[in-house]
Motif scaffolding. Structure first.
Motif, PDB file in Angstrom:
ATOM      1  N   PRO A 105       6.146   4.252  19.873  1.00 22.51           N
ATOM      2  CA  PRO A 105       6.055   4.608  18.451  1.00 22.51           C
ATOM      3  C   PRO A 105       6.099   3.359  17.570  1.00 22.51           C
ATOM      4  O   PRO A 105       7.122   2.676  17.492  1.00 22.51           O
ATOM      5  N   THR A 106       4.993   3.055  16.936  1.00 24.73           N
ATOM      6  CA  THR A 106       4.853   1.801  16.188  1.00 24.73           C
ATOM      7  C   THR A 106       4.166   2.058  14.856  1.00 24.73           C
ATOM      8  O   THR A 106       3.257   2.881  14.765  1.00 24.73           O
ATOM      9  N   CYS A 107       4.614   1.348  13.854  1.00 31.29           N
ATOM     10  CA  CYS A 107       3.975   1.398  12.544  1.00 31.29           C
ATOM     11  C   CYS A 107       3.641  -0.029  12.127  1.00 31.29           C
ATOM     12  O   CYS A 107       4.502  -0.913  12.152  1.00 31.29           O
ATOM     13  N   ILE A 108       2.376  -0.259  11.771  1.00 36.88           N
ATOM     14  CA  ILE A 108       1.953  -1.566  11.260  1.00 36.88           C
ATOM     15  C   ILE A 108       1.747  -1.432   9.760  1.00 36.88           C
ATOM     16  O   ILE A 108       1.008  -0.570   9.294  1.00 36.88           O
ATOM     17  N   LEU A 109       2.408  -2.296   9.032  1.00 31.41           N
ATOM     18  CA  LEU A 109       2.416  -2.234   7.574  1.00 31.41           C
ATOM     19  C   LEU A 109       1.857  -3.525   6.997  1.00 31.41           C
ATOM     20  O   LEU A 109       2.337  -4.613   7.316  1.00 31.41           O
ATOM     21  N   THR A 110       0.811  -3.433   6.186  1.00 32.81           N
ATOM     22  CA  THR A 110       0.265  -4.608   5.516  1.00 32.81           C
ATOM     23  C   THR A 110       0.708  -4.581   4.055  1.00 32.81           C
ATOM     24  O   THR A 110       0.527  -3.580   3.362  1.00 32.81           O
ATOM     25  N   ILE A 111       1.306  -5.688   3.613  1.00 27.70           N
ATOM     26  CA  ILE A 111       1.877  -5.765   2.268  1.00 27.70           C
ATOM     27  C   ILE A 111       0.976  -6.583   1.352  1.00 27.70           C
ATOM     28  O   ILE A 111       0.553  -7.692   1.691  1.00 27.70           O
ATOM     29  N   ASP A 112       0.687  -6.024   0.181  1.00 31.15           N
ATOM     30  CA  ASP A 112      -0.076  -6.737  -0.840  1.00 31.15           C
ATOM     31  C   ASP A 112       0.863  -7.087  -1.991  1.00 31.15           C
ATOM     32  O   ASP A 112       1.528  -6.205  -2.542  1.00 31.15           O
ATOM     33  N   PHE A 113       0.929  -8.363  -2.323  1.00 31.26           N
ATOM     34  CA  PHE A 113       1.774  -8.825  -3.426  1.00 31.26           C
ATOM     35  C   PHE A 113       0.941  -8.978  -4.692  1.00 31.26           C
ATOM     36  O   PHE A 113      -0.146  -9.556  -4.665  1.00 31.26           O
ATOM     37  N   LYS A 114       1.462  -8.477  -5.807  1.00 30.91           N
ATOM     38  CA  LYS A 114       0.784  -8.639  -7.088  1.00 30.91           C
ATOM     39  C   LYS A 114       0.917 -10.087  -7.561  1.00 30.91           C
ATOM     40  O   LYS A 114       2.023 -10.619  -7.650  1.00 30.91           O
ATOM     41  N   GLU A 115      -0.215 -10.711  -7.876  1.00 33.50           N
ATOM     42  CA  GLU A 115      -0.207 -12.073  -8.441  1.00 33.50           C
ATOM     43  C   GLU A 115       0.786 -12.958  -7.682  1.00 33.50           C
ATOM     44  O   GLU A 115       1.655 -13.588  -8.274  1.00 33.50           O
TER      45      GLU A 115
END
Length: 218
Positions: A14-24
């Motif tokens: 059971p795995t979750c891959i999370l991509t994070i986008d930072f504002k400016e």
């Protein structure tokens, strides 16, 4: 990341891959936090003071319809085009990666490999969760990082994908679950062959477009 996807598929982990986008992301770097963390890394006081002098009176102006504004004092961000900026950002975001590495179990592919909890290239950050409690840990760590550093997470552009026997019942921050995510321009899905085919097709199309542009310019 492809190794992790294959491993999760083969073992049903059971795995979750999370991509994070930072504002400016580069404009929101807190100077006070940056100078503090440089000292924690052991950077000499002399170098830190010189760097502080560079940013002490940093200003910017806006040009709108040909009219230039008065100078605006900058209290955050790194200078665009400065060769130090990328290195400073790497040190700045490394504190987040260290905290995630300490708190998350991550995933270990192969007996001789170290665990992987988070991967970052500039502001492109990918986090791997393998336990139900990891969701709360990630959310708490990101919230603390925002408060201390001035960073802001863009939840609308951030994405998550589930692998193995992971379910989608518990939301993240609220970041939407998708069937595929994009990491450094490459599409990733829970189907390795599909990911490879899409990435290959996208890369081929990009090369063709660049070749055509070069031919037209010539």
């Amino acid at each position: 990341m492809r190794d992790i996807i294959v491993y999760a598929e083969e073992t049903n982990k059971p795995t979750c891959i999370l991509t994070i986008d930072f504002k400016e992301s580069f404009d929101r770097i807190s100077h006070s936090f940056l100078f503090l963390i440089l000292k924690e890394y052991g950077i000499s006081e002399r170098f830190c003071k010189r760097l502080q002098n560079i940013y002490a009176n940093a200003t910017s102006t806006l040009t709108i319809n040909g009219n230039r504004s008065k100078q605006i004092r900058l209290h955050s961000g790194v200078r665009q085009g400065c060769p130090l900026s990328m290195l400073l950002f790497a040190l700045y975001i490394n504190s987040l990666l260290i905290n995630l590495d300490k708190k998350l179990q991550g995933l270990k592919v192969g007996s001789r490999c170290t665990k992987t909890t988070a991967i970052a290239y500039a502001d492109d950050t990918t986090i791997i969760a393998t336990r139900p409690e990891d969701i709360d840990i990630i959310q708490e760590t990101l919230n603390d990082y925002e408060k201390v550093t001035g960073a802001r997470i863009n939840t609308h552009k951030s994405r998550a994908i589930v692998l193995g026997s992971r379910d989608k019942s518990k939301p993240i921050m609220p970041i939407q679950y998708h069937d595929e995510i994009k990491i450094l321009g490459f599409n990733m899905t829970n189907n390795t062959k599909e990911s490879a085919n899409k990435s290959s097709a996208a890369l081929t199309a990009k090369i063709r477009a660049q070749t055509q542009d070069a031919t037209i310019e010539h």
